[in-house]
Design a protein around this motif. Structure first.
Motif, mmCIF file in Angstrom:
data_model
loop_
_atom_site.group_PDB
_atom_site.id
_atom_site.type_symbol
_atom_site.label_atom_id
_atom_site.label_comp_id
_atom_site.label_asym_id
_atom_site.label_seq_id
_atom_site.Cartn_x
_atom_site.Cartn_y
_atom_site.Cartn_z
ATOM 1 N N LEU A 153 41.364 51.930 55.289
ATOM 2 C CA LEU A 153 42.794 51.667 55.139
ATOM 3 C C LEU A 153 43.453 52.693 54.227
ATOM 4 O O LEU A 153 44.628 53.040 54.415
ATOM 5 C CB LEU A 153 43.014 50.251 54.609
ATOM 6 N N ASP A 154 42.699 53.209 53.235
ATOM 7 C CA ASP A 154 43.226 54.312 52.424
ATOM 8 C C ASP A 154 43.514 55.529 53.302
ATOM 9 O O ASP A 154 44.542 56.207 53.154
ATOM 10 C CB ASP A 154 42.227 54.695 51.330
ATOM 11 N N GLU A 155 42.595 55.812 54.220
ATOM 12 C CA GLU A 155 42.786 56.942 55.139
ATOM 13 C C GLU A 155 43.976 56.698 56.057
ATOM 14 O O GLU A 155 44.754 57.613 56.345
ATOM 15 C CB GLU A 155 41.519 57.160 55.965
ATOM 16 N N ARG A 156 44.110 55.455 56.502
ATOM 17 C CA ARG A 156 45.246 55.109 57.362
ATOM 18 C C ARG A 156 46.564 55.316 56.627
ATOM 19 O O ARG A 156 47.521 55.861 57.185
ATOM 20 C CB ARG A 156 45.106 53.656 57.809
ATOM 21 N N LEU A 157 46.627 54.906 55.384
ATOM 22 C CA LEU A 157 47.857 55.071 54.611
ATOM 23 C C LEU A 157 48.176 56.543 54.398
ATOM 24 O O LEU A 157 49.335 56.964 54.505
ATOM 25 C CB LEU A 157 47.732 54.361 53.269
ATOM 26 N N ALA A 158 47.150 57.338 54.088
ATOM 27 C CA ALA A 158 47.373 58.773 53.882
ATOM 28 C C ALA A 158 47.953 59.418 55.132
ATOM 29 O O ALA A 158 48.870 60.248 55.057
ATOM 30 C CB ALA A 158 46.067 59.453 53.484
ATOM 31 N N ALA A 159 47.424 59.045 56.291
ATOM 32 C CA ALA A 159 47.936 59.589 57.549
ATOM 33 C C ALA A 159 49.364 59.114 57.806
ATOM 34 O O ALA A 159 50.220 59.876 58.280
ATOM 35 C CB ALA A 159 47.021 59.185 58.706
ATOM 36 N N TYR A 160 49.625 57.851 57.493
ATOM 37 C CA TYR A 160 50.952 57.262 57.722
ATOM 38 C C TYR A 160 52.020 57.940 56.863
ATOM 39 O O TYR A 160 53.156 58.130 57.299
ATOM 40 C CB TYR A 160 50.891 55.771 57.411
ATOM 41 N N LEU A 161 51.635 58.322 55.655
ATOM 42 C CA LEU A 161 52.593 58.905 54.720
ATOM 43 C C LEU A 161 52.677 60.427 54.808
ATOM 44 O O LEU A 161 53.503 61.034 54.133
ATOM 45 C CB LEU A 161 52.229 58.507 53.284
ATOM 46 N N ARG A 162 51.821 61.034 55.641
ATOM 47 C CA ARG A 162 51.824 62.495 55.741
ATOM 48 C C ARG A 162 53.175 62.969 56.284
ATOM 49 O O ARG A 162 53.638 62.518 57.326
ATOM 50 C CB ARG A 162 50.691 62.954 56.645
ATOM 51 N N PRO A 163 53.839 63.902 55.599
ATOM 52 C CA PRO A 163 55.180 64.322 56.024
ATOM 53 C C PRO A 163 55.166 65.019 57.388
ATOM 54 O O PRO A 163 54.248 65.753 57.724
ATOM 55 C CB PRO A 163 55.608 65.303 54.925
ATOM 56 N N VAL A 164 56.205 64.749 58.153
ATOM 57 C CA VAL A 164 56.458 65.454 59.410
ATOM 58 C C VAL A 164 57.897 65.955 59.348
ATOM 59 O O VAL A 164 58.824 65.158 59.152
ATOM 60 C CB VAL A 164 56.267 64.539 60.636
ATOM 61 N N VAL A 165 58.090 67.247 59.494
ATOM 62 C CA VAL A 165 59.418 67.852 59.393
ATOM 63 C C VAL A 165 59.697 68.664 60.645
ATOM 64 O O VAL A 165 58.856 69.460 61.083
ATOM 65 C CB VAL A 165 59.539 68.753 58.147
#
Length: 290
Positions: free
Chosen positions: A129-141
């Motif tokens: 779930l830590d990995e999932r959160l990191a992916a979820y919060l990764r910026p996309v511009v």
């Protein structure tokens, strides 16, 4: 319907079996709704992944919901926080298909939705779930000639500031329907924005004129009420209406429809003016909100 009846109705929409799972909350946490003359609030928290009772990691949108009284509004009982992991005891959503059919609504997929009964442990850290959160919060511009737009994944859109005929306007662009998480795009909405921005002044003038033609009589009523309350009133004409309002935000969906938001210039005591624009560019409605 009284409190007991509302609790019974809520329980009927969920399974009897209580299970223990670990959830990862999303960005939208802590809100609550109350329909009609309901006695109880229904707080909720978005869930972006959970570990089920068998230990399997389940990703995808979900939600926790529960009931609360007016006296429990300060923390909504459980005091959940965004982007946090909790071990919880829950009951899976178990909606009645007949209830949706009665109102002509499609039967929803609520496989990730649960009634929250108890928070067992707070701020736990399951590595997956830590990995999932990191992916979820990764910026996309997304970078364009009009500016940069940053993904707000929880809301399904990109946001950014655009120079609109000399004025800075906040723009929201819906994520493309075919986007994959982590590589989201807003090509369809951006294309429509580019078309409008090519003649920003002319586009703005058309939207202002439509808002004026639709709402000028309502604005006169509001100004008259203000005059009766002792306020100073300027006569509202279509020309003065157009002059007083200012475009502050523009939202564009993936199908090309748009909603410009205008500051009202105190025509409606600070309410925002919205204009509805169809994918073909035609204006269909204008109204106030907020």
């Amino acid at each position: 319907m009284g409190e007991q009846q509302e609790r019974e109705a809520f329980d009927r929409r969920h399974a009897d079996e209580v299970i223990e799972i670990t959830v990862l909350t999303g960005t939208t946490v802590g809100g609550a709704g109350k329909a009609g003359d309901a006695v109880l609030w229904t707080p909720s928290a978005d869930v972006i992944a959970h570990v089920d009772e068998e230990g399997a990691v389940v990703t995808g949108d979900g939600r926790l919901s529960w009931l609360a009284t007016d006296e429990q509004r300060a923390t909504w009982i459980h005091d959940l926080q965004a982007h946090t992991q909790y071990v919880v005891r829950v009951r899976a959503a178990d909606p009645d298909p007949a209830e949706y059919a009665r109102y002509g609504q499609p039967f929803p997929d609520l496989s990730g939705h649960f009634a929250l009964d108890e928070v067992v442990r707070r701020d736990v850290h399951v590595p997956a779930l830590d990995e999932r959160l990191a992916a979820y919060l990764r910026p996309v511009v997304v970078t364009s000639d009009l500016g940069d737009f940053t993904l707000e994944r929880a809301y399904g859109h990109f946001s950014g500031e655009v120079d609109w005929a000399g004025t800075s306007v906040h723009v929201l662009l819906d994520v493309d329907d075919t986007s994959v998480e982590g590589a989201e795009t807003c090509d369809a909405a951006l294309a429509r924005l580019t078309t409008y921005a090519a003649d920003a002044a002319g586009t703005d003038a058309r939207w202002r004129a439509f808002a004026a033609s639709t709402l000028v009589e309502l604005a006169r009523d509001w100004q008259q009420q203000d005059a009766e309350g002792g306020g100073e009133v300027e006569e509202v004409t279509p020309e003065s209406f157009v002059r007083r309002i200012r475009l502050s935000e523009l939202a564009i969906t993936a199908d090309g429809s748009a909603t410009p938001y205008y500051d009202d210039g105190d025509l409606f005591l600070g309410h925002v003016i919205l204009v509805e624009v169809e994918p073909d560019g035609s204006t269909t409605d204008a109204y106030i909100a907020g």
